[in-house]
Design a protein around this motif. Sequence first.
Motif, PDB file in Angstrom:
ATOM      1  N   GLU A 144      85.453  40.830  76.518  1.00  8.42           N
ATOM      2  CA  GLU A 144      85.796  41.051  78.042  1.00  8.42           C
ATOM      3  C   GLU A 144      86.303  42.754  78.505  1.00  8.42           C
ATOM      4  OE1 GLU A 144      84.693  39.786  80.754  1.00  8.42           O
ATOM      5  OE2 GLU A 144      83.836  38.124  79.532  1.00  8.42           O
ATOM      6  N   PRO A 145      85.601  43.423  79.128  1.00  7.08           N
ATOM      7  CA  PRO A 145      86.219  44.746  79.477  1.00  7.08           C
ATOM      8  C   PRO A 145      87.747  44.726  80.210  1.00  7.08           C
ATOM      9  CG  PRO A 145      84.092  44.554  80.457  1.00  7.08           C
ATOM     10  CD  PRO A 145      84.466  43.402  79.869  1.00  7.08           C
ATOM     11  N   GLY A 146      88.586  45.523  79.686  1.00  4.94           N
ATOM     12  CA  GLY A 146      89.966  45.421  80.180  1.00  4.94           C
ATOM     13  C   GLY A 146      90.810  44.518  79.538  1.00  4.94           C
ATOM     14  N   PHE A 147      90.289  43.375  78.518  1.00  2.00           N
ATOM     15  CA  PHE A 147      91.281  42.505  78.274  1.00  2.00           C
ATOM     16  C   PHE A 147      91.988  42.821  76.949  1.00  2.00           C
ATOM     17  CE2 PHE A 147      91.860  39.254  74.604  1.00  2.00           C
ATOM     18  CZ  PHE A 147      92.464  38.540  75.312  1.00  2.00           C
ATOM     19  N   ARG A 148      93.093  42.921  76.961  1.00  2.00           N
ATOM     20  CA  ARG A 148      94.280  43.197  76.105  1.00  2.00           C
ATOM     21  C   ARG A 148      94.707  42.143  75.121  1.00  2.00           C
ATOM     22  NH1 ARG A 148      97.157  47.607  77.812  1.00  2.00           N
ATOM     23  NH2 ARG A 148      97.948  47.606  75.912  1.00  2.00           N
ATOM     24  N   GLY A 149      94.672  41.029  75.118  1.00  4.78           N
ATOM     25  CA  GLY A 149      95.225  40.099  74.359  1.00  4.78           C
ATOM     26  C   GLY A 149      95.802  38.746  74.895  1.00  4.78           C
TER      27      GLY A 149
END
Length: 201
Positions: free
Chosen positions: A29-34
């Motif tokens: 997913e775009p923008g997903f960090r963790g």
Amino acid sequence: MLVKWIRCTVGDRRGFERGQRKWAGLLGEPGFRGQGGGWSRARPGVAHLFGFWESRAFYDSFMARSHDRLAAAQSGTFQDAQVRLFEYQFDVKVGFRPQFSDADVLRVAHCGVRADRVEHFTLMQEKVWNPAMAGSPGMLRGMFGRAPGDEFLVLSMWDSATERGKYRPERVERLALRAQMAVDVTALAGDVVDLEPSWTV
């Protein structure tokens, strides 16, 4: 950075944990960090999850497109889901990153603060609480976030339960007096979470 905190009561533990593995789909997913989470130590059956996104726009886009498909695997396995969103404000200690693999325990504090005391509360977090937590053995990193309505989240990651135990109640009380917590805070809830490695995305 946007922080999503989900707390829920799990009825079907095996089904919930099986569904939890489906969230690996977040990786594309775009923008997903963790994302990571685990079980409450004090409340049997209560699960906590924390997701991190670069911005609210990326998160909203994910919610509109992919969320329901990923969530379907856990349908019916839990109830009383409470979801809150916070905007990251600053680090507790240094170098916060939404990584869970090196931590065993997560401590969460959720504070409601008087509107006229928000500035003081934030300053005390920086000047009193942060140095104390940063100096505690086993504390890896943490973050301080804010939501509308003067709600705050303090999240800290620890490398073992034993180390977190060194953060003693009498020391916490002393710090709370110094920070004038009783004046600033209208509501305070906290929990200690044993992280489940298989939930980490």
